[in-house]
Design a protein around this motif. Structure first.
Motif, mmCIF file in Angstrom:
data_model
loop_
_atom_site.group_PDB
_atom_site.id
_atom_site.type_symbol
_atom_site.label_atom_id
_atom_site.label_comp_id
_atom_site.label_asym_id
_atom_site.label_seq_id
_atom_site.Cartn_x
_atom_site.Cartn_y
_atom_site.Cartn_z
ATOM 1 N N LEU A 1 0.825 -1.206 0.000
ATOM 2 C CA LEU A 1 0.000 0.000 0.000
ATOM 3 C C LEU A 1 0.861 1.258 0.000
ATOM 4 O O LEU A 1 0.541 2.236 -0.680
ATOM 5 N N ARG A 2 1.952 1.241 0.756
ATOM 6 C CA ARG A 2 2.861 2.392 0.758
ATOM 7 C C ARG A 2 3.462 2.610 -0.618
ATOM 8 O O ARG A 2 3.594 3.739 -1.077
ATOM 9 N N GLY A 3 3.841 1.528 -1.282
ATOM 10 C CA GLY A 3 4.399 1.636 -2.629
ATOM 11 C C GLY A 3 3.389 2.210 -3.614
ATOM 12 O O GLY A 3 3.731 3.061 -4.444
ATOM 13 N N LYS A 4 2.145 1.764 -3.530
ATOM 14 C CA LYS A 4 1.103 2.289 -4.416
ATOM 15 C C LYS A 4 0.859 3.769 -4.160
ATOM 16 O O LYS A 4 0.708 4.563 -5.089
ATOM 17 N N LEU A 5 0.822 4.153 -2.880
ATOM 18 C CA LEU A 5 0.607 5.550 -2.529
ATOM 19 C C LEU A 5 1.756 6.416 -3.030
ATOM 20 O O LEU A 5 1.537 7.498 -3.579
ATOM 21 N N LEU A 6 2.963 5.937 -2.864
ATOM 22 C CA LEU A 6 4.133 6.678 -3.348
ATOM 23 C C LEU A 6 4.087 6.822 -4.860
ATOM 24 O O LEU A 6 4.391 7.890 -5.405
ATOM 25 N N GLY A 7 3.682 5.772 -5.551
ATOM 26 C CA GLY A 7 3.545 5.838 -7.004
ATOM 27 C C GLY A 7 2.498 6.850 -7.425
ATOM 28 O O GLY A 7 2.690 7.598 -8.390
ATOM 29 N N LEU A 8 1.381 6.904 -6.691
ATOM 30 C CA LEU A 8 0.330 7.873 -7.002
ATOM 31 C C LEU A 8 0.795 9.302 -6.745
ATOM 32 O O LEU A 8 0.450 10.221 -7.488
ATOM 33 N N LEU A 9 1.595 9.479 -5.691
ATOM 34 C CA LEU A 9 2.095 10.818 -5.390
ATOM 35 C C LEU A 9 3.135 11.282 -6.413
ATOM 36 O O LEU A 9 3.220 12.462 -6.733
#
Length: 172
Positions: free
Chosen positions: A132-140
Protein backbone atom coordinates in the motif's frame (compact mmCIF):
# COMPACT_ATOMS: atom_id res chain seq x y z
CA UNK A 1 7.15 -27.71 32.26
CA UNK A 2 7.70 -26.10 35.66
CA UNK A 3 5.92 -23.02 36.95
CA UNK A 4 8.72 -20.53 36.25
CA UNK A 5 8.98 -21.70 32.65
CA UNK A 6 5.23 -21.27 32.21
CA UNK A 7 5.36 -17.77 33.72
CA UNK A 8 8.19 -16.81 31.36
CA UNK A 9 6.31 -18.26 28.37
CA UNK A 10 3.13 -16.36 29.29
CA UNK A 11 5.11 -13.15 29.83
CA UNK A 12 6.92 -13.44 26.50
CA UNK A 13 3.71 -14.23 24.63
CA UNK A 14 1.89 -11.38 26.38
CA UNK A 15 4.61 -8.92 25.32
CA UNK A 16 4.50 -10.16 21.74
CA UNK A 17 0.70 -9.85 21.63
CA UNK A 18 0.83 -6.30 22.97
CA UNK A 19 3.04 -5.33 20.02
CA UNK A 20 1.02 -7.28 17.42
CA UNK A 21 -1.77 -5.77 15.35
CA UNK A 22 -3.02 -9.04 13.81
CA UNK A 23 -3.70 -12.39 15.48
CA UNK A 24 -4.89 -15.51 13.67
CA UNK A 25 -6.21 -18.46 15.68
CA UNK A 26 -5.86 -21.85 14.00
CA UNK A 27 -6.47 -25.51 14.75
CA UNK A 28 -3.67 -27.76 13.66
CA UNK A 29 -4.32 -31.47 13.72
CA UNK A 30 -1.72 -33.89 12.38
CA UNK A 31 0.91 -31.41 11.16
CA UNK A 32 4.26 -33.16 11.20
CA UNK A 33 7.53 -31.48 12.16
CA UNK A 34 8.52 -30.69 8.56
CA UNK A 35 5.20 -29.00 7.85
CA UNK A 36 5.36 -26.91 11.03
CA UNK A 37 8.96 -25.95 10.25
CA UNK A 38 7.94 -24.92 6.74
CA UNK A 39 5.06 -22.84 8.11
CA UNK A 40 7.28 -21.16 10.69
CA UNK A 41 9.87 -20.41 8.01
CA UNK A 42 7.19 -18.78 5.83
CA UNK A 43 5.94 -16.79 8.80
CA UNK A 44 9.42 -15.55 9.71
CA UNK A 45 10.05 -14.53 6.09
CA UNK A 46 6.90 -12.37 6.23
CA UNK A 47 7.81 -10.87 9.63
CA UNK A 48 5.31 -12.97 11.61
CA UNK A 49 5.42 -15.53 14.39
CA UNK A 50 3.65 -18.89 14.71
CA UNK A 51 3.30 -20.65 18.05
CA UNK A 52 1.57 -23.84 19.09
CA UNK A 53 0.04 -22.92 22.42
CA UNK A 54 -1.57 -24.49 25.41
CA UNK A 55 -5.01 -22.96 25.60
CA UNK A 56 -4.86 -22.11 29.29
CA UNK A 57 -1.49 -20.37 28.93
CA UNK A 58 -2.61 -18.53 25.80
CA UNK A 59 -5.72 -17.22 27.60
CA UNK A 60 -3.48 -15.95 30.41
CA UNK A 61 -1.24 -14.22 27.86
CA UNK A 62 -4.26 -12.64 26.13
CA UNK A 63 -5.41 -11.00 29.38
CA UNK A 64 -4.86 -7.26 29.22
CA UNK A 65 -4.26 -7.14 25.47
CA UNK A 66 -6.52 -5.92 22.66
CA UNK A 67 -7.09 -9.58 21.74
CA UNK A 68 -8.54 -10.58 25.13
CA UNK A 69 -12.02 -11.00 23.60
CA UNK A 70 -10.68 -13.90 21.47
CA UNK A 71 -10.28 -16.20 24.50
CA UNK A 72 -13.35 -18.35 23.64
CA UNK A 73 -11.64 -19.42 20.40
CA UNK A 74 -8.95 -21.26 22.35
CA UNK A 75 -10.35 -24.78 22.49
CA UNK A 76 -8.83 -27.90 20.96
CA UNK A 77 -5.39 -28.15 19.33
CA UNK A 78 -4.72 -24.43 18.94
CA UNK A 79 -1.88 -22.52 17.34
CA UNK A 80 -1.62 -18.78 16.78
CA UNK A 81 -0.01 -16.61 14.16
CA UNK A 82 0.61 -12.95 14.91
CA UNK A 83 2.38 -9.97 13.38
CA UNK A 84 2.82 -6.23 13.63
CA UNK A 85 1.77 -5.93 9.98
CA UNK A 86 -2.04 -6.02 9.88
CA UNK A 87 -2.15 -8.39 6.89
CA UNK A 88 1.01 -10.54 6.91
CA UNK A 89 0.03 -13.22 9.45
CA UNK A 90 -3.40 -13.71 7.89
CA UNK A 91 -1.91 -13.91 4.40
CA UNK A 92 0.65 -16.60 5.27
CA UNK A 93 -1.77 -18.64 7.42
CA UNK A 94 -4.54 -18.63 4.79
CA UNK A 95 -2.07 -19.50 2.03
CA UNK A 96 -0.69 -22.44 4.04
CA UNK A 97 -4.18 -23.61 5.08
CA UNK A 98 -5.20 -23.61 1.41
CA UNK A 99 -2.39 -26.02 0.58
CA UNK A 100 -2.66 -28.16 3.72
CA UNK A 101 -5.94 -29.48 5.16
CA UNK A 102 -4.34 -30.14 8.54
CA UNK A 103 -4.37 -26.41 9.38
CA UNK A 104 -7.77 -24.77 9.83
CA UNK A 105 -8.39 -21.06 10.34
CA UNK A 106 -10.76 -20.53 13.29
CA UNK A 107 -10.77 -16.76 13.48
CA UNK A 108 -8.66 -13.91 14.69
CA UNK A 109 -8.42 -10.27 15.47
CA UNK A 110 -7.28 -7.10 13.78
CA UNK A 111 -6.42 -4.75 16.62
CA UNK A 112 -9.62 -4.71 18.71
CA UNK A 113 -11.87 -6.12 15.96
CA UNK A 114 -12.89 -9.78 16.17
CA UNK A 115 -12.79 -11.68 12.88
CA UNK A 116 -14.34 -15.01 11.98
CA UNK A 117 -12.65 -17.41 9.54
CA UNK A 118 -14.12 -15.66 6.49
CA UNK A 119 -12.98 -12.29 7.87
CA UNK A 120 -9.43 -13.59 8.21
CA UNK A 121 -9.56 -14.90 4.64
CA UNK A 122 -10.83 -11.52 3.41
CA UNK A 123 -8.03 -9.80 5.32
CA UNK A 124 -5.51 -12.09 3.64
CA UNK A 125 -6.57 -10.87 0.19
CA UNK A 126 -5.75 -7.26 1.04
CA UNK A 127 -2.37 -5.85 0.00
CA UNK A 128 0.24 -5.63 2.75
CA UNK A 129 1.25 -2.36 4.37
CA UNK A 130 4.42 -2.16 2.27
CA UNK A 131 2.46 -2.76 -0.94
CA UNK A 132 0.00 0.00 0.00
CA UNK A 133 2.86 2.39 0.76
CA UNK A 134 4.40 1.64 -2.63
CA UNK A 135 1.10 2.29 -4.42
CA UNK A 136 0.61 5.55 -2.53
CA UNK A 137 4.13 6.68 -3.35
CA UNK A 138 3.54 5.84 -7.00
CA UNK A 139 0.33 7.87 -7.00
CA UNK A 140 2.10 10.82 -5.39
CA UNK A 141 4.97 10.72 -7.90
CA UNK A 142 2.79 10.28 -10.99
CA UNK A 143 1.49 13.88 -11.15
CA UNK A 144 5.00 15.30 -10.80
CA UNK A 145 6.21 13.05 -13.62
CA UNK A 146 3.32 14.12 -15.82
CA UNK A 147 3.92 17.83 -15.09
CA UNK A 148 7.60 17.43 -15.98
CA UNK A 149 6.64 15.68 -19.21
CA UNK A 150 4.18 18.44 -20.15
CA UNK A 151 6.73 21.17 -19.39
CA UNK A 152 9.40 19.44 -21.48
CA UNK A 153 7.10 18.81 -24.46
CA UNK A 154 7.07 22.39 -25.89
CA UNK A 155 10.85 22.66 -25.62
CA UNK A 156 11.21 19.32 -27.41
CA UNK A 157 8.83 20.43 -30.15
CA UNK A 158 10.78 23.69 -30.63
CA UNK A 159 14.02 21.74 -30.85
CA UNK A 160 12.52 19.50 -33.55
CA UNK A 161 11.26 22.52 -35.52
CA UNK A 162 14.68 24.22 -35.35
CA UNK A 163 16.32 20.96 -36.38
CA UNK A 164 13.93 20.66 -39.34
CA UNK A 165 14.74 24.26 -40.46
CA UNK A 166 18.47 23.59 -40.03
CA UNK A 167 18.39 20.42 -42.13
CA UNK A 168 16.18 22.18 -44.72
CA UNK A 169 18.66 25.09 -44.91
CA UNK A 170 21.60 22.70 -45.37
CA UNK A 171 19.79 20.84 -48.15
CA UNK A 172 19.12 24.08 -50.10
Amino acid sequence: MDRSSKEKLVGDLHGALLAASCLVVTHQVGLDADEVTSLRRNMRAAGCSFKVTKNRLARLALAGTKFEHLSPMFTGPTAIAFSKDPVAAAKVAVEFAGKNDKLTIIGGGLDATKLDASGVKALATMPSLDELRGKLLGLLQAPATKVAGVLQAPAGQLARVFNAYATKGEAA
